[in-house]
Design a protein around this motif. Structure first.
Motif, PDB file in Angstrom:
ATOM      1  N   GLY A  29       0.803  -1.220   0.000  1.00  0.00           N
ATOM      2  CA  GLY A  29       0.000   0.000   0.000  1.00  0.00           C
ATOM      3  C   GLY A  29       0.828   1.258   0.000  1.00  0.00           C
ATOM      4  O   GLY A  29       0.362   2.324  -0.403  1.00  0.00           O
ATOM      5  N   CYS A  51      -2.605   3.929   8.860  1.00  0.00           N
ATOM      6  CA  CYS A  51      -1.751   4.242   7.711  1.00  0.00           C
ATOM      7  C   CYS A  51      -0.435   4.887   8.122  1.00  0.00           C
ATOM      8  O   CYS A  51       0.503   4.929   7.330  1.00  0.00           O
ATOM      9  CB  CYS A  51      -2.498   5.144   6.721  1.00  0.00           C
ATOM     10  SG  CYS A  51      -1.803   5.091   5.049  1.00  0.00           S
ATOM     11  N   CYS A  94      -6.215   4.299   8.566  1.00  0.00           N
ATOM     12  CA  CYS A  94      -6.338   3.486   7.355  1.00  0.00           C
ATOM     13  C   CYS A  94      -7.818   3.201   7.139  1.00  0.00           C
ATOM     14  O   CYS A  94      -8.424   2.417   7.868  1.00  0.00           O
ATOM     15  CB  CYS A  94      -5.555   2.180   7.508  1.00  0.00           C
ATOM     16  SG  CYS A  94      -5.633   1.127   6.031  1.00  0.00           S
ATOM     17  N   CYS A  96      -5.517   5.494  -0.661  1.00  0.00           N
ATOM     18  CA  CYS A  96      -4.170   4.917  -0.608  1.00  0.00           C
ATOM     19  C   CYS A  96      -3.241   5.417  -1.710  1.00  0.00           C
ATOM     20  O   CYS A  96      -2.073   5.722  -1.448  1.00  0.00           O
ATOM     21  CB  CYS A  96      -4.266   3.404  -0.667  1.00  0.00           C
ATOM     22  SG  CYS A  96      -5.636   2.720   0.310  1.00  0.00           S
TER      23      CYS A  96
END
Length: 474
Positions: free
Chosen positions: A304, A356, A398, A409
């Motif tokens: 990602g 994330c 995320c 993303c």
């Protein structure tokens, strides 16, 4: 306990869209096949069931987890499988309700019933998955956990390892940034030189060179493919590829036929601030659009976040230093890999565990530190660059829409790359003696933030953009 993590553990070649949800389960399936061989029951298996738990279940469809475990059970290697063969293999399994187990024998397999999505989480880790093999004599079951970056562990073996004193084979075993900096001072070496000495304890110099260049060439090819592919990404969000149009506008009419010729052509283009922003963004977009379409990428440290490191290294090669070649490429990758390993040891590189910040934040820190060394930064400035990059990603959630590695993303890779360049420049202009936040402190803060973060913001698609913008809106 010292943990030896190689550069090649942090920079793995595999298939998109996710290191933890695609590559990890794929590798887990391979390990399960090895267990069946060790138990001498592979030839007796008549059916296999796969149970996906937690985050693997909640976003498994969008991350192709179901496809990954099937491909892994066929014995295919994600590092070398021909990309154009994937659709055919999956279609045949779906149509014939049979799977070519380990590439040796056909067994009945219905992906609709033999892959079970369980929303409950296993206690050990949010990315758990269990394989059950059925034979005429009974059942054999094994549970794995995908902990980010393609790393796969088993609970019992992890717990057993904690009870043992593990000696690291590296001449310079590194657990945190302070230890790394101490080695550079005592040995009067750069960070890349320390890392190189560690790698030489496991591989020949020729092998290190060849593998680092294979990693870079995979990155370069990925950017090249992404910049020359147009259309809509798969998955149902109808996301249009943007790297193609952006690239066309930037490069204009040009003649080239290979990725290396393309790199040389870019070096001749106009260089202004806006163009630099666009080129860096274009490189990052290209990689993650390839990743989103089940293409071959390098986990850096995850799928990602795979676009940040190649985008920043490409920036250095086509904008900052037109003479840069293999020496600089290897130097960059070794520094990036080491910084990533420190984050893995001190926190996490799994979005399912840390949001994330654990993916884009870590990749940005890796790229910032690596770029800083190439630009002449001292080891202390390199670690400062990594700290600055992560500090400004702390708390990033995320929340992929539809469980797909597309929105937000793909764009986040462009932002992570730009932040990395900015962080490197700030570090180069700063005396490390005046730094207020050491890298180890920001890593610890990231981990504490991860533990405090609500589960719905950890790659479950149960919060944030994932519920504010649904599939129907797209």
């Amino acid at each position: 306990m010292e943990e030896c993590i190689s550069v090649f553990d942090m920079l793995k070649i595999g298939v998109g869209p996710s290191s933890s949800h695609t590559l990890g389960p794929w590798r887990g399936a391979e390990r399960f096949l090895n267990e069946l061989r060790e138990e001498n029951i592979l030839s007796k298996v008549i059916r296999i069931k796969v149970d996906l738990f937690g985050s693997l279940s909640l976003t498994g469809k969008g991350h192709a987890t179901d496809l990954a475990v099937m491909l892994g059970l066929t014995g295919a290697d994600p590092e070398y499988i021909p990309i154009d063969s994937i659709d055919k293999t999956i279609s045949e399994i779906r149509k014939n309700k049979q799977l070519h187990l380990a590439g040796e024998r056909m067994i009945a397999f219905d992906m609709e019933t033999d892959i079970v999505f369980n929303k409950n989480f296993l206690p050990f880790h949010s990315n758990g998955f269990t394989f059950t093999a059925y034979t005429p004599d009974g059942e054999y079951e094994s549970t794995f956990y995908s902990i980010g970056g393609g790393f796969v562990v088993k609970e019992e073996r992890t717990n057993a390892a904690k009870k043992e004193i593990i000696k690291c084979a590296f001449p310079f075993p590194i657990q945190n940034a302070v230890e790394l900096l101490d080695y550079t001072v005592k040995e009067n070496k750069s960070i890349s030189e320390i890392v190189y000495e560690n790698e030489k304890s496991m591989r020949t110099e020729e092998n290190i060179h060849n593998e680092l260049m294979r990693v870079w060439n995979t990155m370069l090819e990925c950017m090249y493919i992404g910049c020359h592919s147009e259309g809509i990404l798969p998955g149902g969000l109808n996301v249009r590829r943007r790297a193609f149009d952006m690239h066309q506008n930037l490069i204009g009419l040009a003649n080239y036929s290979t990725p290396q010729e393309w790199l040389e052509t870019i070096r001749k283009t106009e260089v202004k601030f806006r163009q630099i922003l666009k080129w860096v963004s274009c490189f990052a977009l290209a990689v993650n659009e390839v990743n989103a379409s089940l293409g071959r990428v390098v986990t850096a440290p995850t799928n990602g976040s795979a676009g940040v490191i190649p985008a920043v290294l490409m920036y250095y090669m086509v904008i900052e230093n037109h003479q840069a070649g293999e020496k600089e490429i290897k130097q960059f990758l070794m520094v990036a890999g080491e910084i990533g390993s420190i984050f893995k040891k001190g926190a996490t590189i799994s979005a399912a565990m840390g949001g994330c910040q654990a993916e884009i934040g870590v990749s940005s820190a890796m790229a910032a530190g690596a770029l800083c060394e190439l630009m002449g930064g001292s080891p202390a400035q390199v670690l400062m660059a990594a700290e600055i990059a992560m500090e400004h990603h702390l708390g990033m959630t995320c929340d992929p829409i539809g469980g797909l590695v597309q929105i937000p993303c793909i764009e986040r890779n462009t932002m992570g790359a730009i932040k990395a360049i900015n962080a490197a420049e700030l570090a180069l202009e700063t005396d490390p003696k005046n730094a207020k936040v050491p890298l180890d402190k920001v890593i610890n803060t990231m981990w504490e933030t991860a533990k405090d973060m609500n589960t719905k913001y950890k790659e479950t698609s149960e919060g944030g953009l994932a519920i504010s913008v649904n599939m129907a809106d797209c």
